[in-house]
Design a protein around this motif. Structure first.
Motif, PDB file in Angstrom:
ATOM      1  N   TYR A  14       0.805  -1.225   0.000  1.00 26.16           N
ATOM      2  CA  TYR A  14       0.000   0.000   0.000  1.00 26.16           C
ATOM      3  C   TYR A  14       0.840   1.279   0.000  1.00 26.16           C
ATOM      4  O   TYR A  14       0.395   2.305   0.463  1.00 26.16           O
ATOM      5  N   GLN A  15       2.076   1.222  -0.504  1.00 27.04           N
ATOM      6  CA  GLN A  15       2.917   2.411  -0.533  1.00 27.04           C
ATOM      7  C   GLN A  15       3.503   2.629  -1.925  1.00 27.04           C
ATOM      8  O   GLN A  15       3.759   1.683  -2.656  1.00 27.04           O
ATOM      9  N   ILE A  16       3.713   3.908  -2.255  1.00 30.77           N
ATOM     10  CA  ILE A  16       4.283   4.308  -3.534  1.00 30.77           C
ATOM     11  C   ILE A  16       5.442   5.254  -3.257  1.00 30.77           C
ATOM     12  O   ILE A  16       5.330   6.138  -2.411  1.00 30.77           O
ATOM     13  N   LYS A  17       6.566   5.060  -3.968  1.00 33.38           N
ATOM     14  CA  LYS A  17       7.683   6.007  -3.915  1.00 33.38           C
ATOM     15  C   LYS A  17       7.657   6.806  -5.207  1.00 33.38           C
ATOM     16  O   LYS A  17       7.464   6.240  -6.277  1.00 33.38           O
ATOM     17  N   ALA A  18       7.839   8.125  -5.085  1.00 30.81           N
ATOM     18  CA  ALA A  18       7.806   8.967  -6.283  1.00 30.81           C
ATOM     19  C   ALA A  18       8.850  10.072  -6.196  1.00 30.81           C
ATOM     20  O   ALA A  18       9.188  10.547  -5.111  1.00 30.81           O
ATOM     21  N   VAL A  19       9.355  10.473  -7.374  1.00 32.02           N
ATOM     22  CA  VAL A  19      10.280  11.586  -7.512  1.00 32.02           C
ATOM     23  C   VAL A  19       9.626  12.574  -8.479  1.00 32.02           C
ATOM     24  O   VAL A  19       9.059  12.175  -9.498  1.00 32.02           O
ATOM     25  N   PHE A  20       9.715  13.859  -8.148  1.00 31.28           N
ATOM     26  CA  PHE A  20       9.090  14.905  -8.948  1.00 31.28           C
ATOM     27  C   PHE A  20      10.164  15.833  -9.512  1.00 31.28           C
ATOM     28  O   PHE A  20      11.208  16.033  -8.893  1.00 31.28           O
ATOM     29  N   ASP A  21       9.867  16.425 -10.672  1.00 33.22           N
ATOM     30  CA  ASP A  21      10.869  17.259 -11.332  1.00 33.22           C
ATOM     31  C   ASP A  21      11.244  18.506 -10.539  1.00 33.22           C
ATOM     32  O   ASP A  21      12.367  18.984 -10.640  1.00 33.22           O
ATOM     33  N   ASP A  22      10.345  19.034  -9.719  1.00 31.31           N
ATOM     34  CA  ASP A  22      10.674  20.208  -8.902  1.00 31.31           C
ATOM     35  C   ASP A  22      11.600  19.876  -7.728  1.00 31.31           C
ATOM     36  O   ASP A  22      12.252  20.760  -7.180  1.00 31.31           O
ATOM     37  N   PHE A  23      11.642  18.599  -7.322  1.00 34.95           N
ATOM     38  CA  PHE A  23      12.469  18.152  -6.194  1.00 34.95           C
ATOM     39  C   PHE A  23      13.161  16.846  -6.593  1.00 34.95           C
ATOM     40  O   PHE A  23      12.892  15.780  -6.032  1.00 34.95           O
ATOM     41  N   PRO A  24      14.093  16.893  -7.551  1.00 37.26           N
ATOM     42  CA  PRO A  24      14.649  15.664  -8.136  1.00 37.26           C
ATOM     43  C   PRO A  24      15.521  14.827  -7.206  1.00 37.26           C
ATOM     44  O   PRO A  24      15.726  13.653  -7.471  1.00 37.26           O
ATOM     45  N   GLU A  25      16.023  15.407  -6.136  1.00 38.55           N
ATOM     46  CA  GLU A  25      16.900  14.649  -5.241  1.00 38.55           C
ATOM     47  C   GLU A  25      16.164  14.109  -4.017  1.00 38.55           C
ATOM     48  O   GLU A  25      16.794  13.612  -3.092  1.00 38.55           O
ATOM     49  N   THR A  26      14.844  14.195  -4.036  1.00 34.57           N
ATOM     50  CA  THR A  26      14.049  13.782  -2.885  1.00 34.57           C
ATOM     51  C   THR A  26      13.068  12.695  -3.306  1.00 34.57           C
ATOM     52  O   THR A  26      12.425  12.799  -4.344  1.00 34.57           O
ATOM     53  N   VAL A  27      12.976  11.649  -2.474  1.00 39.79           N
ATOM     54  CA  VAL A  27      12.012  10.578  -2.710  1.00 39.79           C
ATOM     55  C   VAL A  27      10.855  10.787  -1.740  1.00 39.79           C
ATOM     56  O   VAL A  27      11.053  10.868  -0.527  1.00 39.79           O
ATOM     57  N   PHE A  28       9.650  10.870  -2.290  1.00 40.10           N
ATOM     58  CA  PHE A  28       8.450  11.070  -1.495  1.00 40.10           C
ATOM     59  C   PHE A  28       7.709   9.744  -1.379  1.00 40.10           C
ATOM     60  O   PHE A  28       7.540   9.040  -2.373  1.00 40.10           O
ATOM     61  N   LEU A  29       7.284   9.421  -0.176  1.00 40.29           N
ATOM     62  CA  LEU A  29       6.588   8.173   0.084  1.00 40.29           C
ATOM     63  C   LEU A  29       5.111   8.461   0.322  1.00 40.29           C
ATOM     64  O   LEU A  29       4.760   9.301   1.157  1.00 40.29           O
ATOM     65  N   PHE A  30       4.264   7.774  -0.422  1.00 39.01           N
ATOM     66  CA  PHE A  30       2.816   7.933  -0.308  1.00 39.01           C
ATOM     67  C   PHE A  30       2.228   6.645   0.234  1.00 39.01           C
ATOM     68  O   PHE A  30       2.643   5.552  -0.159  1.00 39.01           O
ATOM     69  N   ARG A  31       1.264   6.776   1.123  1.00 41.85           N
ATOM     70  CA  ARG A  31       0.570   5.612   1.674  1.00 41.85           C
ATOM     71  C   ARG A  31      -0.882   5.639   1.239  1.00 41.85           C
ATOM     72  O   ARG A  31      -1.472   6.695   1.072  1.00 41.85           O
ATOM     73  N   ARG A  32      -1.423   4.470   1.109  1.00 42.70           N
ATOM     74  CA  ARG A  32      -2.820   4.353   0.716  1.00 42.70           C
ATOM     75  C   ARG A  32      -3.695   4.417   1.959  1.00 42.70           C
ATOM     76  O   ARG A  32      -3.434   3.750   2.952  1.00 42.70           O
ATOM     77  N   ILE A  33      -4.721   5.226   1.885  1.00 44.39           N
ATOM     78  CA  ILE A  33      -5.723   5.282   2.946  1.00 44.39           C
ATOM     79  C   ILE A  33      -7.070   5.212   2.240  1.00 44.39           C
ATOM     80  O   ILE A  33      -7.363   6.035   1.380  1.00 44.39           O
ATOM     81  N   GLY A  34      -7.835   4.220   2.543  1.00 50.20           N
ATOM     82  CA  GLY A  34      -9.096   4.025   1.842  1.00 50.20           C
ATOM     83  C   GLY A  34      -8.832   3.752   0.375  1.00 50.20           C
ATOM     84  O   GLY A  34      -8.127   2.817   0.029  1.00 50.20           O
ATOM     85  N   GLU A  35      -9.345   4.613  -0.479  1.00 50.46           N
ATOM     86  CA  GLU A  35      -9.236   4.426  -1.921  1.00 50.46           C
ATOM     87  C   GLU A  35      -8.297   5.416  -2.602  1.00 50.46           C
ATOM     88  O   GLU A  35      -8.364   5.591  -3.817  1.00 50.46           O
TER      89      GLU A  35
END
Length: 84
Positions: A14-35
Motif C-alpha cells: 500500500y505504498q508508492i515512492k515517487a520523484v518529482f521534477d521540482d524536487f529531483p533529489e528527494t524521494v516522497f513516500l505515499f501511503r494508501r488510505i481508503g481508496e
C-alpha cells in the motif's frame, strides 16, 4: 500544475515512492488510505527550496491521477465542503 512525476514505483504494501521534477533529489513516500494515496514522508538530498503545502497537494493529485484514484482523492472527507 506544472510539476511532473519523474519516476514512481511500488514500495511496501500500500505504498508508492515517487520523484518529482521540482524536487529531483528527494524521494516522497505515499501511503494508501481508503481508496486514495496521501503523502506520508520524504527522504533525500539537499532542498534548493523547501516544499510548501501547495506542492504537497500537487504531488498527491499527480500520484492519484497516475494510479487512477484521483476521483476518490478529490472526494475525500477533508476536502468536502463544510468539513474542518
Amino acid at each position: 500544475m506544472d510539476m511532473k512525476i519523474v519516476q514512481w514505483a511500488y514500495a511496501r504494501k500500500y505504498q508508492i515512492k515517487a520523484v518529482f521534477d521540482d524536487f529531483p533529489e528527494t524521494v516522497f513516500l505515499f501511503r494508501r488510505i481508503g481508496e486514495y494515496y496521501f503523502l506520508f514522508s520524504c527522504t533525500g538530498g539537499e532542498f534548493t527550496r523547501l516544499p510548501e503545502r501547495e506542492d504537497y497537494g500537487q504531488m498527491e493529485e499527480l500520484v492519484n491521477e497516475e494510479l487512477g484514484t484521483l476521483e476518490h482523492y478529490l472526494n475525500r472527507r477533508s476536502n468536502r465542503q463544510g468539513v474542518s
